[in-house]
Design a protein around this motif. Structure first.
Motif, PDB file in Angstrom:
ATOM      1  N   LEU A 159       0.902  -1.769  -0.113  1.00 30.03           N
ATOM      2  CA  LEU A 159      -0.112  -0.017  -0.108  1.00 30.03           C
ATOM      3  C   LEU A 159       0.194   1.361   0.345  1.00 30.03           C
ATOM      4  N   THR A 160       1.670   0.949   0.842  1.00 28.93           N
ATOM      5  CA  THR A 160       3.077   2.673   0.761  1.00 28.93           C
ATOM      6  C   THR A 160       3.974   2.167  -0.001  1.00 28.93           C
ATOM      7  N   GLU A 161       4.058   1.579  -0.556  1.00 27.55           N
ATOM      8  CA  GLU A 161       5.544   1.119  -1.745  1.00 27.55           C
ATOM      9  C   GLU A 161       4.730   1.679  -3.626  1.00 27.55           C
ATOM     10  N   HIS A 162       3.921   1.341  -3.335  1.00 29.06           N
ATOM     11  CA  HIS A 162       2.884   0.974  -4.567  1.00 29.06           C
ATOM     12  C   HIS A 162       1.655   1.863  -4.643  1.00 29.06           C
ATOM     13  N   MET A 163       0.985   1.369  -3.831  1.00 30.38           N
ATOM     14  CA  MET A 163      -0.396   3.300  -4.231  1.00 30.38           C
ATOM     15  C   MET A 163      -0.473   3.937  -3.299  1.00 30.38           C
ATOM     16  N   GLY A 164       1.533   4.300  -2.872  1.00 25.56           N
ATOM     17  CA  GLY A 164       0.861   5.923  -2.026  1.00 25.56           C
ATOM     18  C   GLY A 164       0.581   5.771  -0.775  1.00 25.56           C
ATOM     19  N   VAL A 165      -0.190   5.086  -0.256  1.00 25.51           N
ATOM     20  CA  VAL A 165      -1.051   5.654   0.855  1.00 25.51           C
ATOM     21  C   VAL A 165      -0.263   5.973   2.145  1.00 25.51           C
ATOM     22  N   PRO A 166      -0.038   7.301   2.346  1.00 20.84           N
ATOM     23  CA  PRO A 166       0.943   7.459   3.970  1.00 20.84           C
ATOM     24  C   PRO A 166       0.925   6.293   4.909  1.00 20.84           C
ATOM     25  N   GLU A 167       1.871   5.984   5.157  1.00 15.95           N
ATOM     26  CA  GLU A 167       1.744   4.584   6.482  1.00 15.95           C
ATOM     27  C   GLU A 167       1.086   4.600   8.116  1.00 15.95           C
ATOM     28  N   ASP A 168       0.935   6.203   8.065  1.00 17.13           N
ATOM     29  CA  ASP A 168       0.360   6.652   9.024  1.00 17.13           C
ATOM     30  C   ASP A 168      -1.341   6.569   9.413  1.00 17.13           C
ATOM     31  N   ILE A 169      -1.748   6.256   7.942  1.00 18.59           N
ATOM     32  CA  ILE A 169      -3.353   5.635   8.213  1.00 18.59           C
ATOM     33  C   ILE A 169      -2.790   4.378   7.515  1.00 18.59           C
ATOM     34  N   ILE A 170      -2.568   3.985   7.953  1.00 18.91           N
ATOM     35  CA  ILE A 170      -2.953   2.444   7.268  1.00 18.91           C
ATOM     36  C   ILE A 170      -3.093   1.444   8.898  1.00 18.91           C
ATOM     37  N   LYS A 171      -4.546   1.602   8.938  1.00 19.65           N
ATOM     38  CA  LYS A 171      -4.601   0.427   9.860  1.00 19.65           C
ATOM     39  C   LYS A 171      -5.180  -1.093   9.422  1.00 19.65           C
ATOM     40  N   PRO A 172      -5.515  -2.007  11.079  1.00 23.76           N
ATOM     41  CA  PRO A 172      -5.883  -3.382  10.237  1.00 23.76           C
ATOM     42  C   PRO A 172      -7.543  -2.802  10.394  1.00 23.76           C
ATOM     43  N   ASP A 173      -8.671  -1.605  10.904  1.00 26.60           N
ATOM     44  CA  ASP A 173      -9.738  -1.322  10.932  1.00 26.60           C
ATOM     45  C   ASP A 173      -9.999  -0.174   9.828  1.00 26.60           C
ATOM     46  N   ALA A 174      -9.153   0.298   9.232  1.00 28.66           N
ATOM     47  CA  ALA A 174      -9.668   1.230   8.262  1.00 28.66           C
ATOM     48  C   ALA A 174     -10.032   0.777   7.086  1.00 28.66           C
ATOM     49  N   THR A 175     -10.965   1.261   6.169  1.00 26.53           N
ATOM     50  CA  THR A 175     -11.455   0.449   4.995  1.00 26.53           C
ATOM     51  C   THR A 175     -10.732   1.204   4.065  1.00 26.53           C
TER      52      THR A 175
END
Length: 96
Positions: free
Chosen positions: A12-28
């Motif tokens: 998600l961070t490397e290929h999709m550019g999602v910021p690491e700080d918003i990646i959580k198990p309960d995140a949709t």
């Protein structure tokens, strides 16, 4: 060793550019700002890297639920190929 959750979070961070700080198990995936095309791309990468078969129906509301589906596929689902670099990914995630 990398867990399934850590592996997917890394994609998600490397290929999709999602910021690491918003990646959580309960995140949709909506929370992670991923559109349907990006989700298809993510499943293709996971299919290729882990040698499993994921479909659009496997996309679950939260990242944690999606990781569980990936684990289930790795434990007994169909295989579509292998990538030996990821054969050591444990099937049990550790949640942050």
């Amino acid at each position: 060793m990398t867990t399934t959750y850590e592996f997917i979070a890394g994609l998600l961070t490397e290929h999709m550019g999602v910021p690491e700080d918003i990646i959580k198990p309960d995140a949709t995936f909506w929370d992670l700002e991923l559109d349907s095309l990006t989700l298809v791309e993510l499943t293709v990468i996971i299919n290729d890297r882990l040698g499993i078969k994921l479909t659009e129906e496997d996309i679950r509301p939260t990242l944690g639920e999606f990781c569980q589906i990936v684990e289930e596929r790795r434990n007994g689902g169909e295989t579509v190929g292998t990538d030996s670099a990821w054969q050591d990914v444990p099937t049990t995630p550790t949640l942050p």
